[in-house]
Design a protein around this motif. Structure first.
Motif, PDB file in Angstrom:
ATOM      1  N   PRO A 172       0.835  -1.210   0.000  1.00  0.00           N
ATOM      2  CA  PRO A 172       0.000   0.000   0.000  1.00  0.00           C
ATOM      3  C   PRO A 172       0.867   1.256   0.000  1.00  0.00           C
ATOM      4  O   PRO A 172       1.570   1.544   0.980  1.00  0.00           O
ATOM      5  CB  PRO A 172      -0.810  -0.133   1.300  1.00  0.00           C
ATOM      6  N   PHE A 173       0.846   1.974  -1.107  1.00  0.00           N
ATOM      7  CA  PHE A 173       1.724   3.137  -1.258  1.00  0.00           C
ATOM      8  C   PHE A 173       1.355   4.251  -0.284  1.00  0.00           C
ATOM      9  O   PHE A 173       2.165   5.151  -0.035  1.00  0.00           O
ATOM     10  CB  PHE A 173       1.638   3.648  -2.703  1.00  0.00           C
ATOM     11  N   ALA A 179       4.492   8.360   5.604  1.00  0.00           N
ATOM     12  CA  ALA A 179       5.791   8.528   6.249  1.00  0.00           C
ATOM     13  C   ALA A 179       6.512   9.757   5.707  1.00  0.00           C
ATOM     14  O   ALA A 179       7.154  10.497   6.462  1.00  0.00           O
ATOM     15  CB  ALA A 179       6.636   7.273   6.045  1.00  0.00           C
ATOM     16  N   ARG A 180       6.407   9.994   4.408  1.00  0.00           N
ATOM     17  CA  ARG A 180       7.052  11.173   3.827  1.00  0.00           C
ATOM     18  C   ARG A 180       6.398  12.460   4.319  1.00  0.00           C
ATOM     19  O   ARG A 180       7.078  13.459   4.575  1.00  0.00           O
ATOM     20  CB  ARG A 180       6.992  11.093   2.303  1.00  0.00           C
ATOM     21  N   ILE A 181       5.070  12.441   4.469  1.00  0.00           N
ATOM     22  CA  ILE A 181       4.377  13.620   4.978  1.00  0.00           C
ATOM     23  C   ILE A 181       4.813  13.928   6.412  1.00  0.00           C
ATOM     24  O   ILE A 181       4.938  15.088   6.803  1.00  0.00           O
ATOM     25  CB  ILE A 181       2.851  13.412   4.892  1.00  0.00           C
ATOM     26  N   PHE A 191      14.114   1.632   5.375  1.00  0.00           N
ATOM     27  CA  PHE A 191      14.484   0.718   6.460  1.00  0.00           C
ATOM     28  C   PHE A 191      13.348   0.483   7.454  1.00  0.00           C
ATOM     29  O   PHE A 191      13.229  -0.624   7.996  1.00  0.00           O
ATOM     30  CB  PHE A 191      15.708   1.255   7.217  1.00  0.00           C
ATOM     31  N   ARG A 192      12.506   1.500   7.700  1.00  0.00           N
ATOM     32  CA  ARG A 192      11.500   1.378   8.750  1.00  0.00           C
ATOM     33  C   ARG A 192      10.121   0.991   8.222  1.00  0.00           C
ATOM     34  O   ARG A 192       9.290   0.492   8.985  1.00  0.00           O
ATOM     35  CB  ARG A 192      11.391   2.715   9.506  1.00  0.00           C
ATOM     36  N   ILE A 193       9.853   1.228   6.951  1.00  0.00           N
ATOM     37  CA  ILE A 193       8.528   0.934   6.397  1.00  0.00           C
ATOM     38  C   ILE A 193       8.584  -0.243   5.428  1.00  0.00           C
ATOM     39  O   ILE A 193       7.864  -1.236   5.589  1.00  0.00           O
ATOM     40  CB  ILE A 193       7.932   2.170   5.682  1.00  0.00           C
ATOM     41  N   LEU A 197       7.922  -4.841   5.792  1.00  0.00           N
ATOM     42  CA  LEU A 197       6.786  -5.380   5.054  1.00  0.00           C
ATOM     43  C   LEU A 197       7.190  -6.456   4.053  1.00  0.00           C
ATOM     44  O   LEU A 197       6.364  -7.305   3.702  1.00  0.00           O
ATOM     45  CB  LEU A 197       6.057  -4.248   4.326  1.00  0.00           C
ATOM     46  N   VAL A 198       8.425  -6.405   3.582  1.00  0.00           N
ATOM     47  CA  VAL A 198       8.872  -7.403   2.597  1.00  0.00           C
ATOM     48  C   VAL A 198       9.686  -8.505   3.268  1.00  0.00           C
ATOM     49  O   VAL A 198      10.439  -9.214   2.597  1.00  0.00           O
ATOM     50  CB  VAL A 198       9.688  -6.738   1.459  1.00  0.00           C
TER      51      VAL A 198
END
Length: 283
Positions: A172-173, A179-181, A191-193, A197-198
């Motif tokens: 989910p983009f 996170a960028r906002i 590294f954190r998001i 997830l992968v």
């Protein structure tokens, strides 16, 4: 259209399935069982021609001890560790960053670059034998552990990038945008998001690349000469004699060489069932 669940099959079909499954499993395991039984046979039995019968005398400890001492097997094993571990780490690290960039950034040439990664997986390795060997000779890396590490990283990165790019593309983009906002930098997002997830994909790739590199024989034979940098696959082949071959020792060495791949699978299999969004909803 989805396959019909087994419990809804007709009784005859279910019985046939239950009967054929162990038969197929036995046929699939037959070569491994044959190697295992051969590894505990005595040399005398093999000399007499007892290849398929049940062993009359078990030489388990003697065969495995001789397989470890008849050739520098432990040296070959250590070379395989030195080659495989950096290759797995390097290939997955580069592929994770490349897959993240190809999946999240829109830039000119994105599709072309991804197509190059895909096309590289269809190049037969035999075609690269002469140019890669000449390249290692020109760079002074022939018959070194570093040559095998660099080649495996370069060759495995394409497949890993293809795998991870498609995997990251399905995330989910909105998580990355959120996170960028919040002010997170690209490395923080990566590294954190993304990496949490992968995790299932990283585990699967870790096992696959480890198995590919550890079991490689072709490039180990092309890029090494002698015992200095040879991995364990070449070491098992070295157990073959010039005039006769002690197949019990070759079988024992082959099983010893296969143990790390099996251990790697059982150590990492729990990550296969980890949820794709495990880190997104925690807390």
């Amino acid at each position: 259209m989805y396959p019909l669940p087994i419990d809804k099959w007709r009784p005859v079909s279910r019985r046939f399935y239950k009967f054929s499954l162990p038969v197929a499993l036995g046929i699939w395991l037959l070569p491994m069982i044959a190697v295992l039984v051969t590894s505990i046979r005595s040399t005398e039995e093999l000399t007499e021609g007892n290849y398929w019968g049940w062993p009359k005398h078990f030489a388990l400890l003697a065969n495995y001890r001789e397989a470890l001492t008849a050739s520098p097997m432990l040296h070959y094993f250590w070379n395989s560790v030195l080659i495989t571990v950096p290759s797995v780490i390097g290939a997955i690290a580069l592929a994770a960053m490349a897959g993240f960039a190809l999946a999240t950034y829109k830039f000119r040439g994105n599709a072309l670059l991804f197509g190059i990664f895909v096309a590289g997986n269809f190049v037969p390795v035999q075609v690269l034998m002469i140019p890669v060997r000449q390249l290692t000779l020109g760079l002074g890396l022939y018959n070194t552990v570093e040559a095998l590490i660099l080649f495996h990283i370069a060759f495995q990165t394409g497949f890993c990038t293809l795998f991870l790019r498609n995997f990251i593309k399905q995330l989910p983009f909105e998580l990355v945008e959120a996170a960028r906002i919040e002010g997170a930098g690209e490395w923080t997002v990566f590294f954190r998001i993304v990496l949490p997830l992968v995790r299932p994909a990283l585990a699967a790739l870790g096992i696959l690349v480890f198995t590919f590199v550890w079991n490689d024989y072709f490039w180990a034979l092309c890029l090494t000469q002698g015992d200095d940098a040879a991995p364990i696959t070449v070491g098992v082949a070295a157990l073959r004699g010039q005039w006769t071959t002690a197949w019990n020792l070759v079988s024992a060495g082959s099983l010893l060489a296969a143990l790390p791949s099996v251990a790697m699978f059982f150590a990492m299999q729990k990550h296969f069932i980890a949820g794709l969004t495990f880190g997104a909803t925690k807390g």
